[in-house]
Design a protein around this motif. Structure first.
Motif, PDB file in Angstrom:
ATOM      1  N   ALA A 116       0.851  -1.188   0.000  1.00  8.46           N
ATOM      2  CA  ALA A 116       0.000   0.000   0.000  1.00  8.46           C
ATOM      3  C   ALA A 116       0.890   1.242   0.000  1.00  8.46           C
ATOM      4  O   ALA A 116       1.999   1.220   0.544  1.00  8.46           O
ATOM      5  N   ALA A 117       0.411   2.308  -0.602  1.00 13.97           N
ATOM      6  CA  ALA A 117       1.190   3.538  -0.674  1.00 13.97           C
ATOM      7  C   ALA A 117       1.350   4.152   0.715  1.00 13.97           C
ATOM      8  O   ALA A 117       0.430   4.077   1.544  1.00 13.97           O
ATOM      9  N   PRO A 118       2.505   4.753   1.002  1.00 15.38           N
ATOM     10  CA  PRO A 118       2.680   5.445   2.285  1.00 15.38           C
ATOM     11  C   PRO A 118       1.683   6.600   2.415  1.00 15.38           C
ATOM     12  O   PRO A 118       1.312   7.237   1.419  1.00 15.38           O
ATOM     13  N   VAL A 119       1.254   6.852   3.638  1.00 10.88           N
ATOM     14  CA  VAL A 119       0.308   7.937   3.914  1.00 10.88           C
ATOM     15  C   VAL A 119       0.775   8.695   5.152  1.00 10.88           C
ATOM     16  O   VAL A 119       1.653   8.249   5.883  1.00 10.88           O
ATOM     17  N   GLY A 120       0.157   9.855   5.399  1.00 10.31           N
ATOM     18  CA  GLY A 120       0.440  10.597   6.612  1.00 10.31           C
ATOM     19  C   GLY A 120      -0.293  10.007   7.805  1.00 10.31           C
ATOM     20  O   GLY A 120      -1.167   9.140   7.668  1.00 10.31           O
ATOM     21  N   ALA A 121       0.037  10.494   8.989  1.00  6.11           N
ATOM     22  CA  ALA A 121      -0.556   9.956  10.217  1.00  6.11           C
ATOM     23  C   ALA A 121      -2.068  10.117  10.229  1.00  6.11           C
ATOM     24  O   ALA A 121      -2.800   9.191  10.586  1.00  6.11           O
ATOM     25  N   SER A 122      -2.560  11.294   9.837  1.00  2.00           N
ATOM     26  CA  SER A 122      -4.005  11.516   9.879  1.00  2.00           C
ATOM     27  C   SER A 122      -4.730  10.613   8.891  1.00  2.00           C
ATOM     28  O   SER A 122      -5.806  10.082   9.201  1.00  2.00           O
ATOM     29  N   GLU A 123      -4.153  10.385   7.710  1.00  2.00           N
ATOM     30  CA  GLU A 123      -4.763   9.471   6.742  1.00  2.00           C
ATOM     31  C   GLU A 123      -4.786   8.049   7.281  1.00  2.00           C
ATOM     32  O   GLU A 123      -5.767   7.317   7.106  1.00  2.00           O
ATOM     33  N   ALA A 124      -3.711   7.640   7.924  1.00  2.00           N
ATOM     34  CA  ALA A 124      -3.642   6.284   8.476  1.00  2.00           C
ATOM     35  C   ALA A 124      -4.701   6.076   9.555  1.00  2.00           C
ATOM     36  O   ALA A 124      -5.309   5.006   9.647  1.00  2.00           O
ATOM     37  N   MET A 125      -4.945   7.105  10.367  1.00  2.00           N
ATOM     38  CA  MET A 125      -5.926   6.965  11.430  1.00  2.00           C
ATOM     39  C   MET A 125      -7.341   6.895  10.881  1.00  2.00           C
ATOM     40  O   MET A 125      -8.177   6.141  11.385  1.00  2.00           O
TER      41      MET A 125
END
Length: 430
Positions: free
Chosen positions: A10-19
């Protein structure tokens, strides 16, 4: 900082997207690309839980839209300080994590996650927070999201396998919180949540996120109380502190391990489990062999397939490095009862069944001649388990005010089959 899936597809995401996502698109669990290093000196002048949490968590939110909101989120989520008290007269300690609104350690992570999601962009369609619980997670998540605009909560718990007071907590909120009693065990509830989060068609109709410990927004904040406790001990004695953590789905123990890997003054970590022995068998050198959970007195730890083991496996690709990093010991129901009775008689302290597993492991360690500074992690208030605890201590355990108020409300839960289609239909009907 970017967050990546444990499965690497999966593509890397920021912390807020991950949550918000909860689970990565490839079915993996999100983890930070790196753990920043911290020393005790980095926390100089910081002693409150909120200030330690902000310092600890800031690197994970660098360049994230949530970064400006992080101080306020930490102040709200970590407003209740967890006492670090002497446990007996031999220098051992106990970290009490049960003084929050639902009397369990999960109040901290749930409040942090709710603050992060609420600080995000305004929503035109409510986000449904889907959570499986073996007893304590659901109530903590319900309390954190209750009546928050833009959110619904759907709690799945195994019918008949949580304590009566836990079940009442889960069903007493109403409004935007919906409780479902599942005809199965906790692993069934967890399976249903993961299946729903992986169902693209369902998520297109019902925007979903998770608040289980599979959520990075639950995992990362739990490092904060280990950081604060170990720093307080280090400042006092200039020695690292070791922790014994009651463990079911492995999120709380993993948070302690992550804090240690970041450089906090933590020495050893021992996981205390109930009779579900998947982790003790593995760390003793056996195969990792998930299996159906068996019910015990420490019901919130009745997990036969700990989700966060996937994160451990990702952190330590070589089992020869993983096994020395921590250890795990199983405690039987009989030993739980003996420990509750013995600790009450010796110290006039009342333990919940989960905390009793850690206290029993401490007794074993000392009997084996283990030295060092040890801390038992107390994860829930004993008043949540009167049917187990009160006959063993010979009296009534007083209710904390917040729990007493919850138990005075009416409660309701909908029955649900342990079936993915049944859950999907229920979520569409909310």
């Amino acid at each position: 900082m970017r967050m990546i899936s444990t499965r690497g597809r999966a593509a890397p995401v920021g912390a807020s997207e991950a949550m918000v996502a909860g689970l990565a698109p490839d079915g993996g669990l999100y983890m930070p690309t790196a753990l920043p290093r911290r020393s005790p000196e980095d926390f100089s002048g910081l002693s409150s839980l909120a200030s330690v949490a902000e310092k600890l968590l800031t690197p994970f939110f660098q360049d994230d839209p949530l970064a400006p909101s992080l101080p306020g989120i930490c102040r709200a989520a970590f407003a209740v300080p967890p006492p670090l008290r002497a446990f007996g007269d031999g220098g051992d300690q106990m970290l009490e994590l049960f003084h929050g609104p639902t009397a369990a350690f999960k109040d901290y992570g749930a409040a942090f996650l709710a603050g992060c999601l609420a600080a995000g962009p305004a929503r035109t369609t409510p986000l449904t927070v889907l959570v499986a619980t073996s007893g304590d997670t659901g109530a903590a998540v319900a309390a954190a999201f209750h009546r928050r605009p833009g959110f619904r909560v759907a709690i799945l718990y195994p019918h008949g396998l949580v304590s009566p007071r836990q079940a009442h907590q889960l069903g007493c909120f109403g409004d935007n919180v919906h409780a479902f009693k599942v005809a199965g065990n906790f692993d069934d509830c967890q399976r249903l949540v993961k299946a729903a989060l992986a169902d693209d068609a369902l998520r297109a109709q019902v925007p979903l996120t998770s608040a289980n410990s599979i959520s990075l927004g639950r995992l990362l904040p739990q490092m904060a109380y280990y950081a604060q406790a170990s720093l307080a001990h280090w400042r006092s004695l200039r020695r690292p502190l070791s922790f014994i953590v009651p463990s079911g789905n492995l999120g709380n123990g993993l948070a302690c391990l992550l804090a240690k890997r970041m450089g906090l003054p933590i020495d050893r970590l021992v996981l205390a489990t109930n009779a579900n022995q998947v982790l003790p068998e593995f760390f003793a050198g056996g195969e990792y062999r998930p299996r159906p959970a068996i019910p015990t007195l420490a019901n919130a730890m009745d997990v036969g397939s700990p989700s966060n083991f996937e994160r451990l496996d990702w952190l330590y690709p070589d089992e020869q490095e993983l096994r020395p990093a921590l250890s795990a010991e199983a405690v039987s129901d009989r030993q739980i009862e003996q420990t509750i009775r013995e600790v009450h008689g010796r110290l006039q302290r009342v333990l919940c069944p989960h905390t009793a597993t850690a206290a029993h492991v401490l007794q074993r360690l000392r009997q084996r001649g283990e030295t060092g500074d040890w801390c038992v992690v107390a994860t829930a208030h004993p008043a949540k388990f009167p049917d187990v605890v009160e006959p063993l201590v010979g009296g009534v355990v007083p209710l904390p005010p917040a729990l007493e108020a919850m138990l005075a409300r009416p409660a309701h839960a909908e029955p649900l089959a342990a079936d993915e289609a049944a859950l999907a239909a229920a979520l569409r009907s909310l």
